[in-house]
Write an enzyme that holds these catalytic residues in place. Structure first.
Site, PDB file in Angstrom:
ATOM      1  N   ARG A  41       0.860  -1.181   0.000  1.00  0.00           N
ATOM      2  CA  ARG A  41       0.000   0.000   0.000  1.00  0.00           C
ATOM      3  C   ARG A  41       0.898   1.233   0.000  1.00  0.00           C
ATOM      4  NH1 ARG A  41      -4.417   0.017   4.604  1.00  0.00           N
ATOM      5  NH2 ARG A  41      -2.823   0.986   5.896  1.00  0.00           N
ATOM      6  N   SER A 110     -12.253  -4.933  -0.103  1.00  0.00           N
ATOM      7  CA  SER A 110     -12.530  -4.536   1.284  1.00  0.00           C
ATOM      8  C   SER A 110     -14.033  -4.431   1.516  1.00  0.00           C
ATOM      9  CB  SER A 110     -11.887  -3.178   1.587  1.00  0.00           C
ATOM     10  OG  SER A 110     -10.484  -3.252   1.523  1.00  0.00           O
ATOM     11  N   LYS A 139      -5.185   4.141   8.462  1.00  0.00           N
ATOM     12  CA  LYS A 139      -5.952   4.494   7.268  1.00  0.00           C
ATOM     13  C   LYS A 139      -6.841   5.668   7.617  1.00  0.00           C
ATOM     14  CE  LYS A 139      -8.363   2.330   3.423  1.00  0.00           C
ATOM     15  NZ  LYS A 139      -8.990   1.116   2.892  1.00  0.00           N
TER      16      LYS A 139
END
Length: 214
Positions: A41, A110, A139
């Protein structure tokens, strides 16, 4: 048919948390501790930097048989021949992602609520990333925590492999797996650890113990 994968100990990278040692070296240590899958990520920086780090991870992981999943960016995944892509609810639709990456790459999605998933969402994917189980600071747009009970409901309703994510620590291995998850996705508890190998081994040993007792 997608490439084989094991969700047991799913590491998600973070450049900031990796610190001066960098993502590649943190991942190198973590896989020595038992990480079974890595998602890269990349939250800031250029596409060129994203591709460079992703390529270095492919070169590190492929000889070990550990898949590399790219977060969001189909173009980066294809550029480095990564093993798959993981997208969120606001990213490209999974049917289009599957069309672009082909049938053999791994595709994850997700979800925090089963109700937000349609049959069209479920059909092209190989697994669900479910959470956050607990509140998380890794996040910025993370949703409200769902807890273990709801995690189990999504697993049962979807019929897909599920990896839990969100604020998980080593002491959460047993209740996460008991709720029905196939594995734990970990960010800070491994990437930010002083010794990522030792941190990963703690998770891996707990996972192995739990499964040996079933």
């Amino acid at each position: 048919m997608s490439r084989p994968f094991d969700l047991s100990l799913y590491l998600v990278t973070d450049e900031d948390l990796a610190g001066p040692r960098g993502v590649v070296e943190a991942v190198r240590a973590a896989i020595d501790g038992g990480v079974t899958l890595v998602q890269h990520r990349f939250k800031q920086g250029s596409t060129r930097d994203f591709v460079a780090t992703a390529q270095a991870l492919v070169d590190l992981l492929r000889p070990r048989g550990i898949p590399l999943i790219i977060n969001d960016r189909v173009d980066v995944a294809l550029a480095v021949d990564a093993d798959g892509v993981h997208v969120g609810q606001s990213d490209m639709r999974v049917a289009k992602v599957r069309e672009l990456i082909g049938p053999d790459r791994i595709l994850g999605l997700s979800a925090a609520q089963f109700e937000e998933l349609t049959p069209e969402d479920l059909a092209p994917i190989d697994y669900l990333g479910v959470g956050p189980v607990f509140a998380t600071a890794t996040k910025a747009n993370a949703r409200d925590p769902i807890g273990f009970e709801h995690l189990g409901r999504i697993k049962a309703a979807s019929g897909l492999p599920v990896v839990a994510i969100g604020g998980l620590k080593a002491e959460h291995v047993e209740p996460t797996l008991a709720a029905g998850a196939d594995g734990l996705a970990i960010v800070s508890a491994i990437i930010a650890a002083e010794d990522p190998e030792r941190a990963a081994r703690d998770f891996a040993d707990r996972i192995a113990r739990f499964r040996s007792q079933k």
